[in-house]
Write a protein that holds these residues in place. Sequence first.
Motif, PDB file in Angstrom:
ATOM      1  N   ASN A 123       0.830  -1.208   0.000  1.00  0.00           N
ATOM      2  CA  ASN A 123       0.000   0.000   0.000  1.00  0.00           C
ATOM      3  C   ASN A 123       0.863   1.256   0.000  1.00  0.00           C
ATOM      4  OD1 ASN A 123      -2.405  -1.414  -0.049  1.00  0.00           O
ATOM      5  ND2 ASN A 123      -2.711  -1.339   2.165  1.00  0.00           N
ATOM      6  N   LEU A 124       1.911   1.268   0.821  1.00  0.00           N
ATOM      7  CA  LEU A 124       2.832   2.410   0.832  1.00  0.00           C
ATOM      8  C   LEU A 124       3.486   2.591  -0.542  1.00  0.00           C
ATOM      9  CD1 LEU A 124       4.661   2.070   4.277  1.00  0.00           C
ATOM     10  CD2 LEU A 124       3.171   3.949   3.577  1.00  0.00           C
ATOM     11  N   SER A 125       3.920   1.492  -1.132  1.00  0.00           N
ATOM     12  CA  SER A 125       4.580   1.558  -2.445  1.00  0.00           C
ATOM     13  C   SER A 125       3.632   2.122  -3.502  1.00  0.00           C
ATOM     14  CB  SER A 125       5.046   0.157  -2.875  1.00  0.00           C
ATOM     15  OG  SER A 125       5.978  -0.366  -1.957  1.00  0.00           O
ATOM     16  N   ARG A 126       2.397   1.681  -3.466  1.00  0.00           N
ATOM     17  CA  ARG A 126       1.384   2.129  -4.421  1.00  0.00           C
ATOM     18  C   ARG A 126       1.160   3.634  -4.300  1.00  0.00           C
ATOM     19  NH1 ARG A 126      -2.832  -1.863  -6.021  1.00  0.00           N
ATOM     20  NH2 ARG A 126      -4.412  -0.809  -7.283  1.00  0.00           N
ATOM     21  N   GLY A 131       3.477   9.759  -5.997  1.00  0.00           N
ATOM     22  CA  GLY A 131       3.973  11.030  -5.499  1.00  0.00           C
ATOM     23  C   GLY A 131       3.258  11.530  -4.261  1.00  0.00           C
ATOM     24  N   LEU A 132       2.468  10.671  -3.630  1.00  0.00           N
ATOM     25  CA  LEU A 132       1.764  11.080  -2.421  1.00  0.00           C
ATOM     26  C   LEU A 132       2.704  11.071  -1.215  1.00  0.00           C
ATOM     27  CD1 LEU A 132      -1.604   9.196  -2.973  1.00  0.00           C
ATOM     28  CD2 LEU A 132      -1.182  11.644  -3.180  1.00  0.00           C
ATOM     29  N   ASP A 180      -6.643  16.366  -0.722  1.00  0.00           N
ATOM     30  CA  ASP A 180      -6.020  16.020  -2.004  1.00  0.00           C
ATOM     31  C   ASP A 180      -5.477  14.592  -1.959  1.00  0.00           C
ATOM     32  OD1 ASP A 180      -6.560  18.430  -3.214  1.00  0.00           O
ATOM     33  OD2 ASP A 180      -4.605  19.316  -2.733  1.00  0.00           O
ATOM     34  N   PHE A 181      -4.852  14.241  -0.840  1.00  0.00           N
ATOM     35  CA  PHE A 181      -4.327  12.881  -0.676  1.00  0.00           C
ATOM     36  C   PHE A 181      -5.455  11.859  -0.802  1.00  0.00           C
ATOM     37  CE2 PHE A 181      -3.750   9.107   1.850  1.00  0.00           C
ATOM     38  CZ  PHE A 181      -2.467   8.695   1.551  1.00  0.00           C
ATOM     39  N   TYR A 209       1.912  13.919   6.244  1.00  0.00           N
ATOM     40  CA  TYR A 209       2.313  12.622   5.705  1.00  0.00           C
ATOM     41  C   TYR A 209       1.429  11.558   6.338  1.00  0.00           C
ATOM     42  CZ  TYR A 209       6.525  14.416   3.440  1.00  0.00           C
ATOM     43  OH  TYR A 209       7.400  15.079   2.617  1.00  0.00           O
ATOM     44  N   ILE A 210       0.863  10.713   5.503  1.00  0.00           N
ATOM     45  CA  ILE A 210      -0.084   9.707   5.997  1.00  0.00           C
ATOM     46  C   ILE A 210       0.672   8.411   6.291  1.00  0.00           C
ATOM     47  CG2 ILE A 210      -1.915   8.160   5.248  1.00  0.00           C
ATOM     48  CD1 ILE A 210      -1.868  11.956   4.713  1.00  0.00           C
ATOM     49  N   ILE A 211       0.378   7.817   7.444  1.00  0.00           N
ATOM     50  CA  ILE A 211       1.028   6.568   7.851  1.00  0.00           C
ATOM     51  C   ILE A 211      -0.046   5.531   8.209  1.00  0.00           C
ATOM     52  CG2 ILE A 211       3.123   7.734   8.648  1.00  0.00           C
ATOM     53  CD1 ILE A 211       2.013   7.377  11.542  1.00  0.00           C
TER      54      ILE A 211
END
Length: 259
Positions: A123-126, A131-132, A180-181, A209-211
Amino acid sequence: MNKHYIDADKQMRKLEETKRLKSVEDKQVSSEVFDDKTLKVLYKLANKGYIRSLNGVISTGKEANVFLGIDDDDNPVAVKIYRVMTLDFKKIKEYIAGDPRFKSHGNNTRQIITAWTQKEFKNLSRLYKLGLRVPEPYIAMENVLVMEYLEYSDDDNSAAPPLSKAKLDNASEVFEEIIDFMDVAYNKAHLVHGDLSRYNILLSHGHPYIIDVSQSTLDSHPSSRSLLERDIKNILYDSKKFKLNLTYEYVRNRIIKND
């Protein structure tokens, strides 16, 4: 002897030392995090150069602890270790079963937790490839995920704080970036965070930054729309903490284009 092997061996001894803590509470936490199999995983990662040392806890949660690590190039990294003993496997299996990227692993604990960690990595890679603003994922191995360390600012290299603890001078801009994210994540990455709130959004260099995207689901998941609606409501609730006047219709229309 290989340098990586020496460093890894030192790291293993340091990690073993953390299991000899004084208080009963610390001993319990240490044993939950640094079980023997996790120590072996950390040894492998150290041998590959991803972790030379662990220098303290960044955050603790119900499911995982995040540590500040240093890699072989002296760069800081975030090391997330899922605690096998405290994970809600019923919840995990439900999310994995609804994701076509993963096969069912029955009741095998280690396989389930490995799939869960891989799910967060994927999910992080995607999201990162689009560019998120998420931490760049480096490697996932069993219950350990190594990723980019997010610092607060150029002048303060302490860990980026969650919005729940941050002071915002630009709250309006930050929440516009969060919306936007959510828009790009849903409409281009086809992912719904599923547990988005001020507790898992970090403020780094003035940007959100989303975690914590292990539970994030594809938009094809049967629960994706209800999870998205919950995310929207959570962000609206959080925005009011910063005295913003966002409306449900405004946020929802920014994200859900064709309803």
